[in-house]
Design an enzyme around this catalytic site. Sequence first.
Site: not given
Lengths: 367, 293
Positions: A145-147
């Site tokens: 998720v994301c980073e």
Amino acid sequence: MTQASADPVTEAAQIGARMLAGTELFGRIRDQDVKIATSPKDLVWQQDKVSLYRFRPLVERQVRVPVLITYGLVGRWTMTDLQEDRSLVRNLLNLGVDLYVVDWGNPTRADRYLTLDDYICGYLGDCVREVARQARVPRINLLGVCEGGVFTTCYAALQPARVNTMTLTITPIDFHADAVEQQRAGHGFINVWTRSLEPADIDRLIDAYGNLPGELIGAVFNMMTPIRSMLKYNFDLLDVMDDEAKLLNWLRMEKWIADRPDHPGEAAKQWMKDLYQQNKLVKSELVLNGNQVDLSKLAMPVLNVYAKDDHIIPPATSRALGPMLPEGQYEELALPGGHVGVFVGGKSQKLFAPAVAQFIGRHDNAG
Amino acid sequence: MGEVGDAAASNGSGPSRELRVSTPPDYGVKALFDFWTQAGKAALDLHQGASANLASMVGKMPGFPFPPPAADGPDLTQAARTVASLWSTAAAISGSLQSLLAPGGEAAGGDSTVEATFRAIADPRVWFAQAGGLDSVISRMTEGAQLADLWRTEREQAQLAKTWLEWRRRSLEHQTVMLEAWVRAGNAFNQALAKRTGTDGVAPSGRALLDLWTTAANGVLLETQRSEAFLRSQAAMIRAGSELRLARRGLAERMAAEFDMPTRTEMDDLLRTVTELRRELRLVRRQAEEQVP
């Protein structure tokens, strides 16, 4: 925000009554009443500040190969399990997925010299090995998720033999692709903002503060929706404050936002300079532990989930991965809403977990 | 129709600061206007006085090896004057906007929450406190605790004074950018309001008015944040904030060394060593595990 009613006196009376009820309710609620990330889980592995949890099953297991959720160092994984009826974790558990999550802990000044190499090749690699060992499978499913999606991508490119499938969620791959969506107000501001800094300024910032302060990260996020940030404690709160269920929903989100850890300094330098500024990931120029992160080495099936109105990770920055992979290896899922809406929005919840379960189910090869 | 933008002394650069509004400010708003004007002037005077005193004090130190910092460089003075001027304009605009919600007025539609919220967000100070949240975060982190007892070493004192002046200058420059944005938002709001009011002369009230302001301000602010001027001035402020913090640390470490206290730099050295050792340990442990059949 609603329009004023035709009768100002009636509206004022209604607001007065609502505030009265809300004040009484607000006074009764304690922090301990505002619980997030409540899905039952067990600590199965720990090293330094990093913890690996396994969620307890809610139904009979339908998928043999387990899934490891990896959030980034910006924010916390608890967004994936915000509350019982708004939880990617619970939705996946209810679909019979064997689920693990890595928690990076609360980095302090003592962690300022941890690098992306440490997090990706070290901690994440150890978590993958531990999950595989427990499940007795050679490779596992990753959900970044994301980073954390970037971490997952890097790991999968470096260790493709250990990854069965990779699901990315709101994950930037081409950090400069925001340029194609700059006509959308506020979209991609973090990309623009980070590129406006000189690399030496980033070094000095980390020298001065040790880590990238979570408070600073939060302030940059607030700048993306400036007036919204001003109004949330007036109208947003007012709109929910006389309804206990709605108020608790609102407070859970506040609790998640407030829990913004500092980003370890050296890793933050790499994140801002190597990725946001120099865009090394999409160019396959990023080097971790002396090894080049070559995206052409991604050999597993990939599901890329992005939010259509994501102003933090503009869709184009995520979708850039598609053209880099062979046809048939890559799938996309576009969800309605923004960066956080992917996890808590009513419409996206109905689509997200079933799509992931279906994707990993199709590739459930435990051999 | 009255004009209240005349109070702004344009410095000839940046966007037009003239504002046309449909409603003159009331007496309550005039008091607010006066407060801001005087506050801006007081801040300028205070700043100039403090800088002059600092330069005078440093210059009188016996054996001081460097020229004292300038009381106020021309750029710093100009920055401070620009901010004070913009405060005046911002005050005028805010007064006009808030007069729409004057006591007894109809615009709030009897909704005290709307009125209170509108009054709050039409206050340009809020642009620094919330919309410019990053600025306040940096300010807070940079200014931190005072080191009154550490002003002993002239060389370091001069360096700290220099970095403080640089920080002030960059901060003022950034405030200028933000205030100009606020002035533009005021203009955009008035244009939108005039358009919505139409020929019947009835302005929108309550939340509709707030919506109008929100849309206008949001648009201008988002546009400003992408502007070269904003990004450049904010980056300069971040740079100056880091340098000030590091200069302050240098002073603290000098004092710590005299009393055999560990310093931040020494602690960081230790932390680096521990991190590297842990990294090696993890690697060895991993290699050992992989050798187990």
